[in-house]
Design an enzyme around this catalytic site. Structure first.
Site, PDB file in Angstrom:
ATOM      1  N   ASN A  34       0.876  -1.173   0.000  1.00 47.59           N
ATOM      2  CA  ASN A  34       0.000   0.000   0.000  1.00 47.59           C
ATOM      3  C   ASN A  34       0.914   1.225   0.000  1.00 47.59           C
ATOM      4  O   ASN A  34       1.447   1.609   1.036  1.00 47.59           O
ATOM      5  CB  ASN A  34      -0.894  -0.037   1.246  1.00 47.59           C
ATOM      6  CG  ASN A  34      -1.847   1.139   1.301  1.00 47.59           C
ATOM      7  OD1 ASN A  34      -1.798   2.035   0.462  1.00 47.59           O
ATOM      8  ND2 ASN A  34      -2.720   1.139   2.294  1.00 47.59           N
ATOM      9  N   ARG A  59      -2.308  -2.039  -3.708  1.00 50.59           N
ATOM     10  CA  ARG A  59      -3.514  -1.221  -3.628  1.00 50.59           C
ATOM     11  C   ARG A  59      -3.317  -0.042  -4.572  1.00 50.59           C
ATOM     12  O   ARG A  59      -2.295   0.647  -4.504  1.00 50.59           O
ATOM     13  CB  ARG A  59      -3.705  -0.705  -2.198  1.00 50.59           C
ATOM     14  CG  ARG A  59      -4.791   0.306  -2.097  1.00 50.59           C
ATOM     15  CD  ARG A  59      -4.951   0.794  -0.676  1.00 50.59           C
ATOM     16  NE  ARG A  59      -6.001   1.788  -0.639  1.00 50.59           N
ATOM     17  CZ  ARG A  59      -5.861   3.013  -0.152  1.00 50.59           C
ATOM     18  NH1 ARG A  59      -4.711   3.382   0.379  1.00 50.59           N
ATOM     19  NH2 ARG A  59      -6.859   3.856  -0.174  1.00 50.59           N
ATOM     20  N   HIS A  63     -12.623   3.418  -0.751  1.00 52.01           N
ATOM     21  CA  HIS A  63     -12.712   2.374   0.296  1.00 52.01           C
ATOM     22  C   HIS A  63     -13.398   1.122  -0.243  1.00 52.01           C
ATOM     23  O   HIS A  63     -13.951   0.331   0.527  1.00 52.01           O
ATOM     24  CB  HIS A  63     -13.565   2.825   1.509  1.00 52.01           C
ATOM     25  CG  HIS A  63     -12.943   3.877   2.366  1.00 52.01           C
ATOM     26  ND1 HIS A  63     -13.702   4.857   2.982  1.00 52.01           N
ATOM     27  CD2 HIS A  63     -11.664   4.091   2.731  1.00 52.01           C
ATOM     28  CE1 HIS A  63     -12.903   5.631   3.688  1.00 52.01           C
ATOM     29  NE2 HIS A  63     -11.665   5.200   3.548  1.00 52.01           N
ATOM     30  N   HIS A  98     -17.922   2.378   6.691  1.00 51.23           N
ATOM     31  CA  HIS A  98     -16.486   2.374   6.983  1.00 51.23           C
ATOM     32  C   HIS A  98     -16.172   3.725   7.614  1.00 51.23           C
ATOM     33  O   HIS A  98     -16.162   4.754   6.934  1.00 51.23           O
ATOM     34  CB  HIS A  98     -15.657   2.165   5.704  1.00 51.23           C
ATOM     35  CG  HIS A  98     -14.188   2.215   5.967  1.00 51.23           C
ATOM     36  ND1 HIS A  98     -13.380   1.114   5.923  1.00 51.23           N
ATOM     37  CD2 HIS A  98     -13.383   3.249   6.327  1.00 51.23           C
ATOM     38  CE1 HIS A  98     -12.140   1.453   6.236  1.00 51.23           C
ATOM     39  NE2 HIS A  98     -12.126   2.753   6.489  1.00 51.23           N
ATOM     40  N   ARG A 110     -11.549  16.127   6.862  1.00 51.13           N
ATOM     41  CA  ARG A 110     -12.267  16.473   5.613  1.00 51.13           C
ATOM     42  C   ARG A 110     -13.690  16.922   5.919  1.00 51.13           C
ATOM     43  O   ARG A 110     -14.353  16.365   6.796  1.00 51.13           O
ATOM     44  CB  ARG A 110     -12.311  15.254   4.685  1.00 51.13           C
ATOM     45  CG  ARG A 110     -11.007  15.010   3.969  1.00 51.13           C
ATOM     46  CD  ARG A 110     -11.033  13.726   3.181  1.00 51.13           C
ATOM     47  NE  ARG A 110     -10.058  12.794   3.713  1.00 51.13           N
ATOM     48  CZ  ARG A 110     -10.017  11.494   3.417  1.00 51.13           C
ATOM     49  NH1 ARG A 110     -10.901  10.981   2.574  1.00 51.13           N
ATOM     50  NH2 ARG A 110      -9.095  10.718   3.936  1.00 51.13           N
ATOM     51  N   GLU A 129      -8.326  -4.992   4.504  1.00 49.40           N
ATOM     52  CA  GLU A 129      -8.130  -4.692   3.080  1.00 49.40           C
ATOM     53  C   GLU A 129      -6.938  -5.452   2.510  1.00 49.40           C
ATOM     54  O   GLU A 129      -6.965  -5.897   1.370  1.00 49.40           O
ATOM     55  CB  GLU A 129      -7.965  -3.179   2.897  1.00 49.40           C
ATOM     56  CG  GLU A 129      -9.250  -2.435   3.262  1.00 49.40           C
ATOM     57  CD  GLU A 129      -9.069  -0.942   3.390  1.00 49.40           C
ATOM     58  OE1 GLU A 129      -9.062  -0.274   2.364  1.00 49.40           O
ATOM     59  OE2 GLU A 129      -8.954  -0.450   4.525  1.00 49.40           O
TER      60      GLU A 129
HETATM   61  P1  AMP Z   1      -8.668   4.385  10.858  1.00 47.03           P
HETATM   62  O1  AMP Z   1      -8.478   5.500   9.872  1.00 47.03           O
HETATM   63  O2  AMP Z   1      -9.584   3.315  10.357  1.00 47.03           O
HETATM   64  O3  AMP Z   1      -7.389   3.871  11.430  1.00 47.03           O
HETATM   65  O4  AMP Z   1      -9.450   5.021  12.108  1.00 47.03           O
HETATM   66  C1  AMP Z   1      -8.927   6.056  12.878  1.00 47.03           C
HETATM   67  C2  AMP Z   1     -10.028   6.631  13.754  1.00 47.03           C
HETATM   68  O5  AMP Z   1     -10.488   5.598  14.642  1.00 47.03           O
HETATM   69  C3  AMP Z   1      -9.572   7.794  14.618  1.00 47.03           C
HETATM   70  O6  AMP Z   1     -10.533   8.838  14.588  1.00 47.03           O
HETATM   71  C4  AMP Z   1      -9.545   7.180  15.998  1.00 47.03           C
HETATM   72  O7  AMP Z   1      -9.795   8.111  17.004  1.00 47.03           O
HETATM   73  C5  AMP Z   1     -10.681   6.175  15.914  1.00 47.03           C
HETATM   74  N1  AMP Z   1     -10.596   5.213  17.002  1.00 47.03           N
HETATM   75  C6  AMP Z   1      -9.645   4.264  17.208  1.00 47.03           C
HETATM   76  N2  AMP Z   1      -9.858   3.626  18.397  1.00 47.03           N
HETATM   77  C7  AMP Z   1     -10.956   4.213  18.944  1.00 47.03           C
HETATM   78  C8  AMP Z   1     -11.688   4.025  20.163  1.00 47.03           C
HETATM   79  N3  AMP Z   1     -11.312   3.105  21.052  1.00 47.03           N
HETATM   80  N4  AMP Z   1     -12.765   4.807  20.384  1.00 47.03           N
HETATM   81  C9  AMP Z   1     -13.142   5.738  19.496  1.00 47.03           C
HETATM   82  N5  AMP Z   1     -12.500   5.962  18.330  1.00 47.03           N
HETATM   83  C10 AMP Z   1     -11.428   5.218  18.054  1.00 47.03           C
END
Ligand code: AMP
Length: 397
Positions: A7, A90, A180, A207, A240, A384
């Protein structure tokens, strides 16, 4: 069969080496700051870890280093590069051309390069990575590209066409593409396994992460999705804005004396959770700030929940029913509060959830709708990289 999943971004290169016998990750890592200075972190499945600063003028040096760590030293997991049977990449944008994954050849590479106009920050980096990979592993190792947009290519024209003059679509290919796709495909596919197929099923997949998108999936095919021509569209995200009235953009740009690119940067990097709350782009930080009484952090959380509810309801209406709602991504998998607030008071739609089950559903595959609920609610962790590896295996076999 061992597959290397890549990726690549313009300055980073994440990788996983996956053994397809049992689909376990043998080693994974991240090359950062390519073109700036360089750092690699590398971990093996048996818990060994290494982090080294090393010069990465281009993606090629990053590939050479990751191959070195995979094959030599304490963290080696294979004895020779030749143990890698195939590489899966990816790729962000497949335009209207690619509706499924394909094996890379010169022609395909040229087409991905031509699509750079639609994804100027991403496709050129993906092409650079594929070329660098070929130099390092050689032409004999097959490489496959898996597009973020491909799964959404089943959208009907009424969903993807914009409200602007049709000639812009014809001249410039401006339309909704959606992103996504690998994640929406992975979790809807997993739901299909759990439900015994997706035929006749109407599903909304959410997602929710730093970038977020929601898809309406009927009979396993995408009918609509919230991200659009770029990943800026749809609901608010970490930084965003999601969809805003276009007139606000020109109005504020004029008031503040901003150029198009400055405005673009504000919409992509200073809006969403960060822009509304003034606290953080991270959902965890917002939840903490809101619990301490920060009203703007609460407003950002209320807004995202409100928008997700609008899409769940809107997509149910668009599909003529709803059988399941799926949550995935960092927020979808981890924030019980976001999940519960989205799903509560949805009995009118046939969705009834259990708050306790919703809390216990974090970080694992779990259903949190009640036994009586006509619509099921699930947390399904996305993967993914595994989907890229599966596509690669299927195409090179
Ligand atoms: P990703 O881009 O899929 O890695 O997701 C990142 C987002 O997931 C960020 O906004 C993090 O704050 C949120 N996130 C990760 N762990 C938690 C949690 N335990 N509670 C709330 N949000 C979370």
């Amino acid at each position: 069969m061992k597959i290397l999943v890549i990726n690549a971004g313009s300055s980073s290169l994440k990788y996983q080496l996956i053994d397809m016998e049992d689909e376990h990750v043998i080693a994974k890592g991240n090359c950062e700051r390519i073109g700036i200075d360089g750092k690699i972190t590398h971990k093996t499945s048996d818990g060994k870890e290494v982090a080294v600063d090393v010069a990465f003028p281009t993606h090629k040096e990053a590939f050479l280093k990751l191959m070195e760590l995979l094959t030599t030293g304490d963290c080696a997991v294979i004895s020779n590069i030749s143990e890698i049977d195939a590489v899966g990449h990816r790729v962000v944008h497949g335009g209207e051309k690619f509706f499924q994954s394909v094996v890379v050849n010169d022609e395909i590479l040229k087409e991905i390069e031509e699509l750079s106009e639609l994804a100027p920050l991403h496709n050129p980096a993906n092409v650079q990575a594929i070329k660098a990979c070929t130099e390092v592993v050689g032409k004999k190792v097959p490489q496959v590209v898996v597009f973020d947009t491909a799964f959404h290519q089943t959208m009907p024209a009424k969903a993807y066409i914009s409200g602007m003059p049709y000639e812009y679509y014809e001249k410039y290919h401006v339309r909704k593409y959606g992103f996504h796709g690998t994640s929406h495909r992975f979790v809807s596919g997993r739901l299909g396994e759990l439900l015994g197929g997706l035929e006749g099923k109407k599903v909304v997949t959410c997602h929710l992460g730093n970038g977020s998108s929601i898809s309406a999936i009927k009979d396993g095919k995408v009918m609509d999705t919230t991200m659009g021509f770029t990943p800026l569209d749809g609901i608010i995200m970490g930084t965003r804005s999601g969809a805003v009235d276009n007139s606000i953009v020109s109005y504020v740009a004029e008031k503040e004396g901003l150029s198009w690119s400055e405005m673009n940067s504000i919409l992509n990097k200073k809006s969403g959770f960060l822009g509304i709350s003034g606290v953080s782009s991270d959902c965890r930080d917002l939840e903490i700030a809101a619990s301490e009484g920060n009203e703007r952090a609460q407003l950002a959380l209320d807004k995202v929940v409100y928008q997700i509810r609008q899409y769940v309801g809107g997509y149910a209406a668009a599909m003529g029913g709803l059988d399941a709602v799926v949550f995935t991504g960092g927020i979808g998998e981890n924030s019980a509060a976001v999940r519960y607030n989205v799903c509560k008071d949805m009995e009118f739609l046939g969705l009834e959830v259990c708050e306790e089950a919703c809390k216990n559903a974090s970080r694992k595959e779990a259903k949190f709708s009640t036994e009586n609920s006509k619509v099921q609610a699930w947390v399904l962790p996305t993967n993914e990289e595994l989907l890229i590896a599966r596509d690669t295996k299927a195409l090179v076999k």
